[in-house]
Every structure is written in C-alpha cells, then in structure tokens.
Design an enzyme around this catalytic site. Structure first.
Site, PDB file in Angstrom:
ATOM      1  N   ASP A  76       0.756  -1.110  -0.027  1.00  0.00           N
ATOM      2  CA  ASP A  76       0.015  -0.093   0.047  1.00  0.00           C
ATOM      3  C   ASP A  76       0.837   1.164  -0.023  1.00  0.00           C
ATOM      4  O   ASP A  76       2.113   1.058   0.174  1.00  0.00           O
ATOM      5  CB  ASP A  76      -1.072  -0.041   1.166  1.00  0.00           C
ATOM      6  CG  ASP A  76      -0.266  -0.055   2.632  1.00  0.00           C
ATOM      7  OD1 ASP A  76       0.972   0.223   2.596  1.00  0.00           O
ATOM      8  OD2 ASP A  76      -0.943  -0.398   3.500  1.00  0.00           O
TER       9      ASP A  76
ATOM     10  N   CYS B 205     -12.708 -27.352  10.818  1.00  0.00           N
ATOM     11  CA  CYS B 205     -11.697 -26.987  10.131  1.00  0.00           C
ATOM     12  C   CYS B 205     -10.457 -28.248  10.302  1.00  0.00           C
ATOM     13  O   CYS B 205     -10.289 -28.797  11.118  1.00  0.00           O
ATOM     14  CB  CYS B 205     -11.157 -25.715  10.935  1.00  0.00           C
ATOM     15  SG  CYS B 205      -9.602 -25.040  10.196  1.00  0.00           S
TER      16      CYS B 205
ATOM     17  N   CYS C 207      -6.130 -27.208  14.150  1.00  0.00           N
ATOM     18  CA  CYS C 207      -7.213 -27.867  14.581  1.00  0.00           C
ATOM     19  C   CYS C 207      -7.059 -29.411  14.670  1.00  0.00           C
ATOM     20  O   CYS C 207      -7.852 -30.102  15.386  1.00  0.00           O
ATOM     21  CB  CYS C 207      -8.398 -27.500  13.777  1.00  0.00           C
ATOM     22  SG  CYS C 207      -8.878 -25.991  13.995  1.00  0.00           S
TER      23      CYS C 207
END
Length: 383
Positions: free
Chosen positions: A94, A306, A311
């Site tokens: 940016d 997930c 997980c």
C-alpha cells in the site's frame, strides 16, 4: 505487456460475484482472494513457508512502516522485498497513505504532499506522490498503490470534494513518476466518501489513466454497513471488467461475502492476526474467545469443521492455557488458524462461483455462522 494481468473466468448469473485469476511476476493468484497483511515484511508470528503451504498466493506489506524501518534503500540492497523476507509469492504494497493520514496531529496536508512526524522517533518526513513511488519502486512489490488521501468518516461534502481532487491529481503524478511500469503494476484508488456522484467522478478520472487495476478506498472507516454496501454496489460495476478490483482494509467473513457479491476480487485486513493476539479465533460457528473460562477443560479443536494443522493437533484447553500463560506459541496457533480459516473461506467462495451457486453458499455459511442483519452473534453468543 502489463506486469499484472487479470483473467476473468466465470461470472455469477445472479450477483456481481466473479471468479478470476491474477497473473503476476511471482505466480498466479486465484480470485476472489484474501491477502494476509505483513505490515513490516512479516505476517505476524507466521513463517513464509507456512503461508505458502496454506495457499496464500499474495500478501500485503506497508510502505510507511518499511520506509521508517529498515528503510527502502536497505530492502533494495537485499534484493527487494521478496528476497528480503524470503516470500516466493506475489506482494502488494500500500502507499502508506492510510497510516500517514491516521497520524492526525502529527501531519500537515497540502496539494504537494503530506509532512508528518515519524511515530518511532518524531523525525520530520515528507511524502509526495513522487516520493512514495520512489519508495515503492525500491521495495519491489508486484502491485503498488498510488498515494491517496483517505478521508475520515464522517466528512463534509466540501472536504470530500477537495480531498478527491487531490487524490486524483496525486494518481496522475504517481503514474508519471512510476519508474518500473514493466515490473510493477500501479493501482489507482477510488475515493469520494459516501457520495455516489463523487465515486463516479473518481472512477471516470482513474479509468482515463488505463491503470492495471483499481481499488475502492475510504470504506470500513466507521460508516454503517449499508453505506459500504451501497457504495460498492454502485462503484464496482463502473470499473473496467477486465481489471482487478480491490477493496482495501476489509476482512471479516461477512464483509468478504458482501464484497464478493458486489464484484470485488481482492481483499486485505489485519483482522485475523490482530484478533488472534487477543485470543479470539474465527470458526464456522462464529467468533470464539478462547480466553473464556468455559474452554479451560474443552478437549475439542478450535473449529470442529476446520482441517488446519492447529485444529488437527491441539485442544481448546491447551490453546487457552498458552494464551493465559502468555506463551508465544498460543498466538502463533490462533494466528495460523485464523489466516487458514479466511483462505479456506475464499477457496469455498471461488468453488461456489464456479458451480453457479454462490448465493446458496453465502446463505449456508451465514446460517451456520450466526450472522444476520443485527450482526454476528455466532457461537459465543453476546459474550
């Protein structure tokens, strides 16, 4: 040949959602895409190979922060951002405009540019469109953003008109000053606040420059959600269909769906990494605050739906223990999961557009996630 080329693959017949590919000097990026934010040449706590393994084809870094530390000259000497941070994929930088304008009392805006004081040491600095191009050219990202003024919300019509005139002038100056157009794609930024006629004026002026891509800026800065949705629904169809469309600074799951529905191809946000550091994770059933005592003996993964490495491996009880104990691993695990969650969400969105069932996928996600017009109430209820 442009350094970045957008390929439109499929349109949703019932919304403005579109499936595409962004071809860059550092690989092809499947769109719609969420770009993890690596402000200071790192996505906080994440190794570049972890991001690559989970399929992050493009990340974002910040011109303002890298200019202050370590400095664009040093990054250039090290071979540019890709070599410096050992990231094999695409990078977008940016312009630093949002950071500069958020300094408020520490900066002064004129048509020539912005004078500001570094938040690190108080030293006086000056960003003009030409200076920002010098910095972004030195950093060497695949996609670089034009220097713009990001106005606050709310702002008067008079302020927004002056700000937009300045932003459009700066975009022209950025294009003239851009020294590496064969290697780096310069994107313009559409401003104009909530005023649709100003947004149209911005689009018409920027499209005349025939830039490789266009961003919609000045949203998710405090305006009500319906305002953001209205501006997007009006603005994105005005942009060239053969160029990528980037919504800056937006990254909640619901905002990703709403943005895609209105024709956006690219998103970025610090949300997944920032909330992870506070012990909050995104799940298919809404946000989960792992710090809460209710998870102290919970053997389940963060999200039973997930398949990320976190997980598959750790319990809520263990991750809560790490967060409460102030262990860095806890933040690494919550960050890993959150970034993975959003990348998989975008993958699901892409598949749904290809299959011609994006509206159905959105509704299915919202029903499970617990999102409605009142906001996300999710698994954690109103805690």
């Amino acid at each position: 040949m442009e350094p970045v080329r957008f390929e439109l693959i499929r349109r949703c017949p019932r919304t403005l959602a579109r499936r595409g590919r962004l071809h860059t000097p550092h690989g092809t990026v499947e769109t719609p895409v969420f770009m993890p934010v690596g402000t200071q040449a790192t996505v906080k706590t994440m190794a570049p190979w972890e991001l690559a393994e989970m399929g992050a084809g493009i990340i974002l870094s910040n011109t303002y922060h890298l200019h202050l530390r370590p400095g664009e000259d040093m990054v250039r000497e090290m071979g540019g951002l890709h070599a410096f941070m050992q990231w094999p994929g695409a990078i977008l930088t940016d312009s630093g405009g949002f950071q500069v304008f958020s300094l408020a009392d520490l900066r002064k805006i004129t048509d020539e540019g912005v004078q500001f004081r570094s938040h690190l040491d108080g030293s006086l600095r000056f960003f003009s469109p030409e200076r920002v191009m010098e910095i972004e050219n030195a950093l060497g990202a695949d996609i670089i953003m034009a220097f713009d003024e990001c106005p606050p919300y709310p702002a008067s019509r008079e302020y927004l008109e002056t700000s937009l005139r300045r932003t459009l002038d700066w975009a022209r100056r950025c294009q003239r000053a851009h020294a590496r157009p064969e290697e780096q794609a310069l994107f313009g930024i559409v401003q104009g606040g909530e005023h649709l006629d100003l947004r149209r004026q911005a689009v018409e002026a920027l499209v005349e420059l025939d830039l490789p891509g266009y961003a919609v800026g000045g949203l998710s800065v405090g305006e009500p959600k319906p305002v953001m949705h209205e501006v997007l629904a009006y603005t994105t169809p005005l942009l060239p269909a053969d160029k990528p469309r980037y919504l800056m600074g937006v990254g909640t799951p619901e905002d990703l769906f709403e943005g895609v529905e209105r024709g956006i191809d690219m998103f970025d946000c610090v949300l997944p990494t920032r909330i992870a550091r506070n012990g909050t994770v995104l799940t298919s059933r809404g946000k989960l605050v792992i710090r809460n005592a209710r998870y102290a003996r919970d053997p389940r993964p963060l999200d039973e739906a997930c398949d990320c490495r976190v997980c598959r491996t750790f319990s809520r009880a263990y991750i809560r223990h790490l967060i409460k104990a102030g262990e860095v691993l806890g933040i690494r695990l919550t960050t890993y999961h959150n970034v993975y969650f959003l990348l998989r969400l975008m993958e699901g969105i892409r598949r749904a557009i290809e299959a011609g069932r994006f509206p159905e996928y959105k509704r299915e996600f919202y029903d499970t996630y617990g999102y409605n017009e009142s906001g996300n109430i999710g698994e954690e209820g109103l805690d």
